[in-house]
Motif scaffolding. Structure first.
Motif, PDB file in Angstrom:
ATOM      1  N   PRO A  65      19.334  20.175 -26.237  1.00  0.00           N
ATOM      2  CA  PRO A  65      18.962  18.758 -26.116  1.00  0.00           C
ATOM      3  C   PRO A  65      19.444  18.079 -24.839  1.00  0.00           C
ATOM      4  N   ALA A  66      20.497  18.596 -24.212  1.00  0.00           N
ATOM      5  CA  ALA A  66      21.017  18.001 -22.984  1.00  0.00           C
ATOM      6  C   ALA A  66      20.310  18.525 -21.739  1.00  0.00           C
ATOM      7  N   GLY A  67      19.405  19.509 -21.903  1.00  0.00           N
ATOM      8  CA  GLY A  67      18.718  20.090 -20.760  1.00  0.00           C
ATOM      9  C   GLY A  67      19.430  21.295 -20.169  1.00  0.00           C
ATOM     10  N   ARG A  68      20.435  21.796 -20.867  1.00  0.00           N
ATOM     11  CA  ARG A  68      21.163  22.995 -20.408  1.00  0.00           C
ATOM     12  C   ARG A  68      20.395  24.249 -20.806  1.00  0.00           C
ATOM     13  N   VAL A  69      20.358  25.206 -19.902  1.00  0.00           N
ATOM     14  CA  VAL A  69      19.711  26.486 -20.164  1.00  0.00           C
ATOM     15  C   VAL A  69      20.575  27.262 -21.158  1.00  0.00           C
ATOM     16  N   ILE A  70      19.952  27.658 -22.293  1.00  0.00           N
ATOM     17  CA  ILE A  70      20.704  28.432 -23.276  1.00  0.00           C
ATOM     18  C   ILE A  70      20.161  29.847 -23.456  1.00  0.00           C
ATOM     19  N   TYR A  71      18.964  30.105 -22.935  1.00  0.00           N
ATOM     20  CA  TYR A  71      18.410  31.459 -23.017  1.00  0.00           C
ATOM     21  C   TYR A  71      17.310  31.592 -21.972  1.00  0.00           C
ATOM     22  N   LEU A  72      17.211  32.790 -21.397  1.00  0.00           N
ATOM     23  CA  LEU A  72      16.185  33.085 -20.404  1.00  0.00           C
ATOM     24  C   LEU A  72      15.395  34.306 -20.839  1.00  0.00           C
ATOM     25  N   GLN A  73      14.084  34.256 -20.677  1.00  0.00           N
ATOM     26  CA  GLN A  73      13.205  35.399 -20.962  1.00  0.00           C
ATOM     27  C   GLN A  73      12.348  35.612 -19.726  1.00  0.00           C
ATOM     28  N   ILE A  99      12.384  32.672 -12.497  1.00  0.00           N
ATOM     29  CA  ILE A  99      13.801  32.663 -12.856  1.00  0.00           C
ATOM     30  C   ILE A  99      14.602  33.395 -11.781  1.00  0.00           C
ATOM     31  N   ARG A 100      14.144  34.571 -11.400  1.00  0.00           N
ATOM     32  CA  ARG A 100      14.822  35.366 -10.366  1.00  0.00           C
ATOM     33  C   ARG A 100      14.843  34.605  -9.040  1.00  0.00           C
ATOM     34  N   ASP A 101      13.685  34.104  -8.626  1.00  0.00           N
ATOM     35  CA  ASP A 101      13.581  33.441  -7.328  1.00  0.00           C
ATOM     36  C   ASP A 101      14.450  32.190  -7.235  1.00  0.00           C
TER      37      ASP A 101
END
Length: 123
Positions: A65-73, A99-101
């Motif tokens: 909810p705060a806009g923090r990244v919690i998971y990446l796919q 994501i990589r770039d």
């Protein structure tokens, strides 16, 4: 609407569509042939996605909810599902390789801004 990784001071997208209704989330990127650099789809509320019937791979970022990244796919290819990500309320779909770039990592803070709303965070 732009999406900025505030932690890295990196622009992730400058053309973002917001899917915040059931029908908009259901349609998502279906029918598109590609997602170009600088484009994104933000789905809210959302905690998992699929790429069934899609023609291209995407990168997916899950936000709390705060806009923090919690998971990446990264590189979610057609006909696959992401996991359900507990605590995620927003999902950002980007072109594969984004994501990589951008060097986006778990814990980074993403900011959504739109000049029409005075630069206010929208998510």
């Amino acid at each position: 609407m732009r999406i900025i990784n505030q932690t890295k001071n990196e622009l992730l997208a400058d053309q973002t569509l917001l899917a915040n209704t059931f029908l908009a989330r259901l349609k998502g990127l279906l029918g598109r042939r590609e997602l170009s650099r600088g484009e994104a789809l933000a789905l809210y509320p959302c905690s998992s996605v699929h790429t069934c019937f899609m023609k291209f791979a995407i990168d997916v970022i899950f936000l709390d909810p705060a806009g923090r990244v919690i998971y990446l796919q990264e590189n979610l290819i057609p006909w696959r599902c992401s996991p359900f990500v507990k605590g995620a309320v927003t999902v950002v779909e980007l072109p594969a390789g984004s994501i990589r770039d951008s060097r986006t990592m778990v814990g980074d803070l993403l900011v959504f801004d739109d000049d029409r709303y005075g630069g206010a965070d929208l998510v």
